[in-house]
Design an enzyme around this catalytic site. Structure first.
Site, PDB file in Angstrom:
ATOM      1  N   ASP A 760       0.847  -1.187   0.000  1.00  0.00           N
ATOM      2  CA  ASP A 760       0.000   0.000   0.000  1.00  0.00           C
ATOM      3  C   ASP A 760       0.885   1.240   0.000  1.00  0.00           C
ATOM      4  OD1 ASP A 760      -2.859   0.947   0.276  1.00  0.00           O
ATOM      5  OD2 ASP A 760      -1.869   2.083   1.891  1.00  0.00           O
ATOM      6  N   ILE A 761       0.567   2.241  -0.871  1.00  0.00           N
ATOM      7  CA  ILE A 761       1.332   3.503  -0.920  1.00  0.00           C
ATOM      8  C   ILE A 761       0.893   4.367   0.265  1.00  0.00           C
ATOM      9  CG2 ILE A 761       1.859   5.554  -2.276  1.00  0.00           C
ATOM     10  CD1 ILE A 761       1.268   3.954  -4.769  1.00  0.00           C
ATOM     11  N   GLU A 804      -4.503   2.401  -4.662  1.00  0.00           N
ATOM     12  CA  GLU A 804      -3.061   2.498  -4.451  1.00  0.00           C
ATOM     13  C   GLU A 804      -2.485   1.186  -3.916  1.00  0.00           C
ATOM     14  OE1 GLU A 804      -5.011   4.093  -0.665  1.00  0.00           O
ATOM     15  OE2 GLU A 804      -5.406   3.971  -2.803  1.00  0.00           O
TER      16      GLU A 804
END
Length: 898
Positions: A760-761, A804
């Site tokens: 996950d960003i 994302e």
């Protein structure tokens, strides 16, 4: 005085005959020796041709059995060993000649089937193999299959290696690029044994040369090399590139002509002795029979130069068919000298096509026993150049006063044109059926597959094309539920025979073919069904077949049969008209003779035609009259054979006629023309029908092929788009889910670990709010490329999971390896230094990563549990400060943070 002259003549004749017979005996010996040797050569050639054809068919069958690997790579350039093994297992099934096949991507072998026993070949680089790189470069340069060998195999025996270059589409350049090679190893001894080729099989001694497809100049690599030094019969086997040459001689070598055991030579000595003893008697008898000979010669001269030739036979022709007379024009028609045919050793039946011989002998014997003195037949005869032509044979039996057959006379002419037209029509129908079998859903031919259990029970439908269901009036569910429903549409009059024919084929497991009528919605349609059985290793029999609507063809056949019936009704004894015509030196012309058939064909009175030849010209169609006269004048000027095809009007009906005649020119300027006239109206109509049928068939095939290709391209494009994320151009969630299920099943089956990374960003929503969605999309693309670059193994998969979030699937990877790769991914994205002003972790874009592993002391119950563990690890990474990697929860003594 006459007696003295006769005695002197007899003595002179005796001396001349004695010298002549000595010369003939020498020539006969040479001729029989040559014929004996030629017979040996023909026998060897026939056997060698069969073996060569079988060898070539077996080699190509093995190569093309695996040639589909090119399509497999084209559809999936990143295929795995498991994908490759499953595909090749189908191709290798029941192919005993195939040893193994390897895929060398970028010149390095990365995949192998079967893998067991060939593990050492994985990683072999052709560029480091001096003994193989030349053949590999040749195949690459030619861009075609190259067959190398034979070479000694590590597994034992000798083998052949077929190298298949593979190219795939390059999306970047829009062109094809070189992907690698497929190398197929075939067992040479198995191939040769399957083709029936042995070094000495009792009949032949065989040798093979042309190692590495070097052709006739190549090295002898199989059999006795001395065969090629003993005048062998040879046969060239064309390979995908280059060729081999087979050579063969009889097992005991070429044998000399057995003169002392030859019945022909003994017969010749007996005949010569008899002729010399009775030469004086023969001279006297010749004088007495001169008048009869002249009468017979006049009749023979009628056909001596025309397209019809005559043959006269001895009594009891069913024995050897020996001849006593052949008209001289037989040489220009069949290519044999009349003298050769009359030879006592000549057997006419040897010229008849083998497929026609038994029928002709049976018909002849039947007519003789039935007392029929006039009958006709059509059959094929071999000409002097080895080709076969169709002949029409009208035969008259001559009987003595006691009713016994004392001789036979046949009138024959070339019937090939009509037969070739019929054969062309038959071939067109066969080509239509073959094309229909190869095409599938997009053509008007129904295809189906049935599977019959190994215990011989009722076969079930496994596949039915839409056209098959349309022809039978069934729904797919009805046919699958009850196989017998497919027979319900059969016409009641044909039902019992059709069911019995199918049952017989299933019981014998033999190829099936039949025609029947279907009754669908009150309409009768003719169909043809054809299927071929293929037995699998487990005993199951697969029937692959086609169902074609032949109603139009049946109607055409009925119309053609009706036309042929009308044509045959016009033929009495000889289906051609015969005439003899004089063209005088002063320009006048007249008929000497016209047959009954000619008069009937033109509806003219014989006396009227003999009195005025212009009556015959008046039946010619006005539009074709000028061309007829031109051809006639040209033949007279060139002193050549006359041939004309055109229209005539007889009784108000327009017909097509073929008129042929051969001339005999005299010193006074006169010429005598011997000719025939044949009605070719039906042939012309058949030619027109054949052209129209072929044109329609070719146009239909082109249309169907274009539609099929367009549909395939669109389907491939949609399939690719459905599995790829449009923004990042990496696999999407759907692709990941499908691969995850397959890898989970494989991990369960083989007991190897399977790891999953959830990514996950950090603070990506804030990134979008601050920089905008355009920069957000650009950021996602850079992150996707960085993650994909960290994955080097073909089995590993990086996909966009949503928004994302990204995910990485790592087959055969343990907990430690997955954690190491996860840290590489985190560091790679941080190294991109993408500015992120609103991040509370760092000033650049960073990742939070969770890792979970199946097995390795922590087995999961199912795939969902593995994903849940990875999500929990990702959750801990976020709540413990982000920009970090967390492994799944383990006992306290095993927990690790990276």
């Amino acid at each position: 005085m006459k007696s003295i002259n006769l005695t002197g003549m007899a003595m002179v004749l005796f001396a001349v005959l004695l010298s002549l017979f000595v010369l003939i005996g020498l020539q006969l010996f040479r001729f029989e020796s040559k014929v004996y040797r030629q017979h040996e050569i023909e026998e060897v050639k026939q056997q060698l041709d069969e073996r060569a054809a079988a060898l070539k068919a077996r080699i190509y069958a093995n190569i093309y059995a695996v040639s589909g690997v090119k399509s497999l790579v084209a559809m999936n350039p990143d295929l795995t060993q498991d994908d490759f093994s499953r595909a090749m297992a189908v191709q290798f099934r029941e192919k005993a000649d195939l040893r193994n096949i390897g895929l060398a991507r970028d010149m390095v072998i990365r995949f192998m089937y079967p893998l067991q026993g060939n593990e050492a070949a994985i990683g072999l680089d052709y560029r480091q193999q001096p003994n193989q790189i030349e053949a590999v470069r040749l195949a690459l340069g030619l861009n075609k299959i190259v067959l190398a060998g034979p070479v000694s195999l590590v597994q034992g025996g000798e083998g052949l290696i077929a190298r298949i270059p593979i190219r795939v589409d390059d999306p970047a350049s829009g062109k094809e690029r070189f992907w690698g090679f497929a190398s197929v190893v075939m067992d040479m001894e198995s191939i040769f044994a399957g083709a029936g080729i042995r070094a000495n099989d009792g009949a032949l001694r065989i040798s093979l040369r042309g190692r590495d497809a070097g052709g006739p100049e190549g090295e002898v690599f199989w059999g006795d090399a001395s065969v090629f030094a003993r005048d062998p019969v040879t046969q060239t086997i064309e390979l995908p590139y280059g060729s081999w040459q087979l050579g063969a001689i009889p097992a005991a070598g070429w044998s000399p002509y057995p003169i002392l055991d030859a019945p022909m030579m003994w017969m010749y000595l007996v005949v010569v002795s008899a002729i010399l003893m009775f030469s004086i008697v023969i001279i006297i008898l010749l004088a007495k029979t001169k008048k009869a000979t002249n009468t017979l010669k006049k009749e023979r001269d009628l056909f001596a130069e025309g397209p019809v030739f005559t043959i006269e036979w001895r009594a009891e022709p069913q024995d050897r068919w020996s001849m006593v007379y052949v008209s001289t024009n037989v040489e220009q028609i069949l290519g044999y000298r009349a003298a050769d045919l009359i030879d006592a050793d000549f057997c006419y039946s040897s010229l008849i096509h083998p497929d026609d011989l038994s029928r002709i002998l049976a018909e002849l014997q039947s007519n003789i026993e039935a007392g029929t003195d006039r009958f006709e037949a059509s059959y094929r005869l071999r000409t002097g150049n080895g080709h076969f032509v169709w002949l029409y044979d009208f035969t008259i039996l001559v009987r003595d006063q006691a009713g016994r057959v004392s001789g036979m006379r046949s009138y024959l002419y070339d019937q090939s044109a009509q037969k070739y037209a019929e054969e062309a029509l038959r071939l067109a129908e066969a080509r239509l059926e073959k094309t229909a079998y190869e095409l599938t859903e997009n053509i008007p031919i129904g295809t189906y597959t049935m599977v019959q259990p190994a215990d011989g029970g009722m076969a079930k439908f496994a596949f039915m094309s839409s056209r098959f269901l349309e022809l039978t009036g069934l729904s797919r569910a009805e046919a699958v539920t009850d196989t017998l429903r497919a027979f319900a549409c059969v016409h009641p009059d044909d039902y019992d025979d059709w069911v019995a024919l199918n049952a017989k084929a299933f019981a014998e497991q033999a190829p099936f073919f039949g025609e029947t009528r279907l009754l669908i919605d009150g309409q009768v349609r003719w169909v043809t069904a054809e299927s071929f059985p293929r037995t699998l290793a487990d005993g199951t029999t697969v029937w692959e077949g086609v169902l074609a609507d032949i109603t139009d063809r049946k109607r055409a056949e009925e119309a053609l049969t009706e036309s042929l019936g009308r044509f045959n009704d016009l033929v009495d004894h000889v289906s051609v008209g015969v005439y003899v015509f004089w063209h005088r030196g002063d320009g006048q012309s007249d008929f000497e003779y016209v047959s009954d058939g000619w008069c009937s064909m033109n509806q003219l009175d014989r006396e009227a035609v003999l009195a005025d030849p212009n009556v015959a010209v008046e039946v010619i169609h006005p539009e074709d009259l000028a061309e007829f006269k031109r051809c006639n004048q040209q033949a007279i000027e060139d002193k050549s054979q006359f041939r004309w095809e055109g229209r005539v009007i007889v009784g108000g009906v327009v017909s097509h006629m073929l008129i042929e005649s051969s001339p005999l020119f005299f010193d006074n300027g006169d010429s005598r023309w011997f000719g025939i006239q044949q009605d070719i109206t039906e042939r012309k109509r058949a030619e027109v029908l054949l052209r129209e049928t072929n044109n329609a068939l070719e146009n239909e095939i082109i249309k169907r092929t274009l539609v099929t290709e367009e549909l395939r391209i669109k389907t491939d494009l949609l399939e690719k788009l459905s599995r790829q994320d449009a923004l990042t151009e990496i696999p999407n969630r759907r692709h990941f889910n499908e691969r995850a299920k397959l890898e989970w099943q494989r991990a369960q089956r083989v007991g190897l670990p399977l790891s999953l990374i959830m990514i996950d960003i950090d603070y990506f929503k804030k990134y979008n709010d601050h920089y905008g969605h355009a920069d957000g999309d650009a950021c996602l693309k850079q992150v996707a490329r960085a993650l994909k670059a960290c994955v080097e193994r073909p089995l590993d998969l990086v996909a966009r999971y949503g928004g994302e979030e990204f995910v990485a699937l790592l087959p055969e990877t343990d907990r430690s390896g997955a954690g190491h790769l996860a840290e590489q991914m985190r560091a790679a994205v941080e190294a991109l230094s993408i500015p992120h002003a609103d991040s509370s972790v760092a000033g650049v874009v960073t990742l939070s990563v969770g890792v979970a592993t199946h097995k390795d002391g922590n087995a999961k119950a199912n795939l969902s549990q593995l994903q849940a563990c990875a999500d929990q690890a990702l959750y801990r990474a976020k709540h413990q400060g982000r920009n970090r990697v967390e492994l799944e929860a383990t006992p306290p003594e095993q927990q690790t943070s990276v």
